[in-house]
Design an enzyme around this catalytic site. Structure first.
Site, PDB file in Angstrom:
ATOM      1  N   ARG A  32      27.819  11.412  28.689  1.00 26.21           N
ATOM      2  CA  ARG A  32      26.360  12.001  28.114  1.00 26.21           C
ATOM      3  C   ARG A  32      26.427  12.985  27.428  1.00 26.21           C
ATOM      4  O   ARG A  32      26.081  13.771  26.979  1.00 26.21           O
ATOM      5  CB  ARG A  32      25.096  12.555  29.600  1.00 26.21           C
ATOM      6  CG  ARG A  32      25.130  11.232  30.243  1.00 26.21           C
ATOM      7  CD  ARG A  32      23.879  11.218  31.285  1.00 26.21           C
ATOM      8  NE  ARG A  32      21.998  11.550  30.586  1.00 26.21           N
ATOM      9  CZ  ARG A  32      21.018  11.614  30.361  1.00 26.21           C
ATOM     10  NH1 ARG A  32      21.017  12.501  31.951  1.00 26.21           N
ATOM     11  NH2 ARG A  32      20.368  11.706  30.015  1.00 26.21           N
ATOM     12  N   GLN A  50      24.188   8.762  22.499  1.00 27.96           N
ATOM     13  CA  GLN A  50      23.093   7.897  23.320  1.00 27.96           C
ATOM     14  C   GLN A  50      22.771   6.409  22.884  1.00 27.96           C
ATOM     15  O   GLN A  50      22.002   6.059  23.800  1.00 27.96           O
ATOM     16  CB  GLN A  50      22.208   9.157  22.912  1.00 27.96           C
ATOM     17  CG  GLN A  50      22.051  10.620  22.743  1.00 27.96           C
ATOM     18  CD  GLN A  50      21.474  11.310  22.064  1.00 27.96           C
ATOM     19  OE1 GLN A  50      20.810  11.139  20.807  1.00 27.96           O
ATOM     20  NE2 GLN A  50      21.108  12.560  23.068  1.00 27.96           N
ATOM     21  N   ASP A  61      23.960   4.709  25.812  1.00 32.09           N
ATOM     22  CA  ASP A  61      23.746   4.644  27.071  1.00 32.09           C
ATOM     23  C   ASP A  61      22.427   4.174  27.779  1.00 32.09           C
ATOM     24  O   ASP A  61      21.754   4.353  28.129  1.00 32.09           O
ATOM     25  CB  ASP A  61      23.428   6.085  27.023  1.00 32.09           C
ATOM     26  CG  ASP A  61      23.214   6.883  28.357  1.00 32.09           C
ATOM     27  OD1 ASP A  61      23.166   6.380  29.546  1.00 32.09           O
ATOM     28  OD2 ASP A  61      22.090   8.193  28.477  1.00 32.09           O
ATOM     29  N   SER A 102      20.821   5.514  31.049  1.00 28.74           N
ATOM     30  CA  SER A 102      18.884   5.548  31.283  1.00 28.74           C
ATOM     31  C   SER A 102      18.407   4.632  30.266  1.00 28.74           C
ATOM     32  O   SER A 102      17.119   5.038  30.882  1.00 28.74           O
ATOM     33  CB  SER A 102      19.600   7.128  29.442  1.00 28.74           C
ATOM     34  OG  SER A 102      20.301   8.199  29.592  1.00 28.74           O
ATOM     35  N   TYR A 133      23.683  15.811  33.525  1.00 23.90           N
ATOM     36  CA  TYR A 133      23.463  15.347  35.018  1.00 23.90           C
ATOM     37  C   TYR A 133      23.525  16.527  35.764  1.00 23.90           C
ATOM     38  O   TYR A 133      23.790  17.967  35.932  1.00 23.90           O
ATOM     39  CB  TYR A 133      24.165  15.193  35.200  1.00 23.90           C
ATOM     40  CG  TYR A 133      24.801  13.450  34.589  1.00 23.90           C
ATOM     41  CD1 TYR A 133      24.514  12.648  34.498  1.00 23.90           C
ATOM     42  CD2 TYR A 133      26.115  13.702  33.577  1.00 23.90           C
ATOM     43  CE1 TYR A 133      24.891  11.558  33.856  1.00 23.90           C
ATOM     44  CE2 TYR A 133      25.648  12.552  32.476  1.00 23.90           C
ATOM     45  CZ  TYR A 133      25.207  11.271  32.754  1.00 23.90           C
ATOM     46  OH  TYR A 133      25.766  10.581  32.547  1.00 23.90           O
TER      47      TYR A 133
END
Length: 412
Positions: free
Chosen positions: A123, A128, A131, A134, A230
């Protein structure tokens, strides 16, 4: 030219696909040759004709070019007999469920394939757009609230009627990661009053910015913090203090959404049987961690259980229930990763790349994440795998040590 294969998913209930006509067009524009199994996108609403129009070559199931491609894009791993047809050096990208996946690793190493487990993607800001967890957690959080609202025995918003005023439902969300924040936003759109519990005080601002009310975690010295985006795994003492704190909130809640998971481990038990006894009959609990053992006592994967009037929904594989958009987002994540890896002469797999060092599961016949696949103790005790000059970078480049406080993903 890099050739990519997108097979049809065969896992029960899996309706997503690893590439859409949009991403086929995008990857073709980067010089890739995309091969798609006929009907691969049908369950997600993407027709073969759309893939063909986007530039894909379509193949029947019995004639897929397994041995002629450089890349395999999937959601879940294909059957071992299919993977065994891959030629050496092929790159496999997908949600490979790497924790304890010894059989998959043996198959991949047997054909000297490289593999990226998207669950292990770091992450960081550069990753991004890649991901997957997510993007899929967003869907799970959204759908969890809809399931709870549909099963609830009362309205969610406040209503003022000629017969009197209906008070809004009270929603409790356990975990303020991606899924939890999306659940918060969705419940607020429906008109609920939302309370959020999380082990990290730092997420209070995010919760309040979405209109939620943050429940401060217990004040203990060993209170978990955050690492790499996280939440760290909480101690049993902290979880017990949190359960005591949540008991009062649960007694007032109409809908509860549980989102806390720990990669490769049993999900933390946040709601005990005694806590369920204090809930109002007619209330609903949706457990997104049910496949990992569940945050709530009594939840069953893929089933709704009624216990003393409280409905317990084991919400397994929610992204597949929104297959079209789940596939669109997943495919964009995968396409962004493939574009990052594409070079003039094929894939550039640098084990020291910050994006790859943690998620490059196997590389040229060598498992790079023994801590994930075999566990920390086995990884330390296991003898080194046979190496070749080409495989040596995989043994020295970017292997991350086991972390006894394994981070909890956002859905997660």
């Amino acid at each position: 030219m890099v050739r990519l294969l997108i097979p049809r998913e065969f896992a029960p209930g899996e309706t997503r696909v690893a590439a859409t006509p949009e991403t086929v067009r995008r990857l073709s524009g980067r010089g890739a040759e995309v091969h798609v199994e006929q009907g691969a996108g049908a369950a997600a609403g993407f027709r073969d004709a759309e893939y063909a129009e986007a530039g894909a070559q379509l193949h029947p199931a019995h004639d897929l070019p397994w041995s002629a491609v450089e890349g395999l894009l999937c959601v879940a791993p294909p059957a071992p007999e299919a993977l065994e047809q891959l030629r050496p050096g092929t790159l496999v990208v997908g949600l490979l469920a790497p924790y304890g996946a010894t059989g998959l690793i043996e198959t991949l190493n047997g054909c000297r394939a490289s593999a990226i487990a998207l669950e292990l993607l770091p992450r960081i800001s550069r990753a991004q757009a890649m991901d997957v967890l997510s993007s899929q957690a967003n869907i799970a959080g959204y759908k969890a609230v809809l399931l709870a609202a549909a099963a609830l025995d009362r309205y969610v918003p406040m209503l003022m009627t000629a017969a009197g005023t209906i008070q809004p439902s009270r929603v409790l969300i356990l975990g303020a990661g991606v899924a939890g924040l999306q659940a918060l936003a969705t419940a607020r759109r429906l008109g609920g009053v939302v309370y959020v519990s999380d082990v990290r005080p730092a997420v209070k601002e995010q919760v309040e910015s979405l209109g939620g009310r943050f429940i401060n975690p217990p004040e203990l010295e060993d209170r978990p913090a955050e690492a790499g985006g996280y939440a760290k795994e909480a101690s049993e003492a902290f979880l017990e203090a949190q359960r005591i704190q949540l008991a009062e909130q649960l007694a007032l809640a109409d809908m509860v959404i549980c989102t806390a998971q720990v990669p490769g481990r049993t999900a933390p038990r946040l709601i005990s049987e005694a806590m369920l006894d204090g809930m109002r009959p007619g209330s609903v609990v949706v457990d997104l961690a049910v496949a990992q053992g569940g945050n709530c006592f009594g939840t069953v994967p893929g089933a709704t259980v009624e216990r003393k009037g409280v409905k317990l929904i084991g919400a397994e594989a929610l992204p597949s229930s929104v297959a079209n958009h789940a596939s669109a987002l997943y495919a964009r994540n995968v396409a962004a990763l493939i574009e990052h890896l594409l070079g003039e002469e094929g894939f550039r797999l640098d084990p020291t790349d910050p994006i790859l060092e943690g998620c490059l599961l196997t590389y040229e016949g060598v498992c790079r994440r023994r801590d994930v696949v075999y566990g920390a103790e086995q990884a330390i005790a296991a003898p080194a795998a046979p190496t070749s000059p080409a495989a040596e970078p995989a043994l020295t480049g970017g292997v991350q040590p086991s972390n006894p406080s394994a981070p909890t993903p956002s859905l997660r």
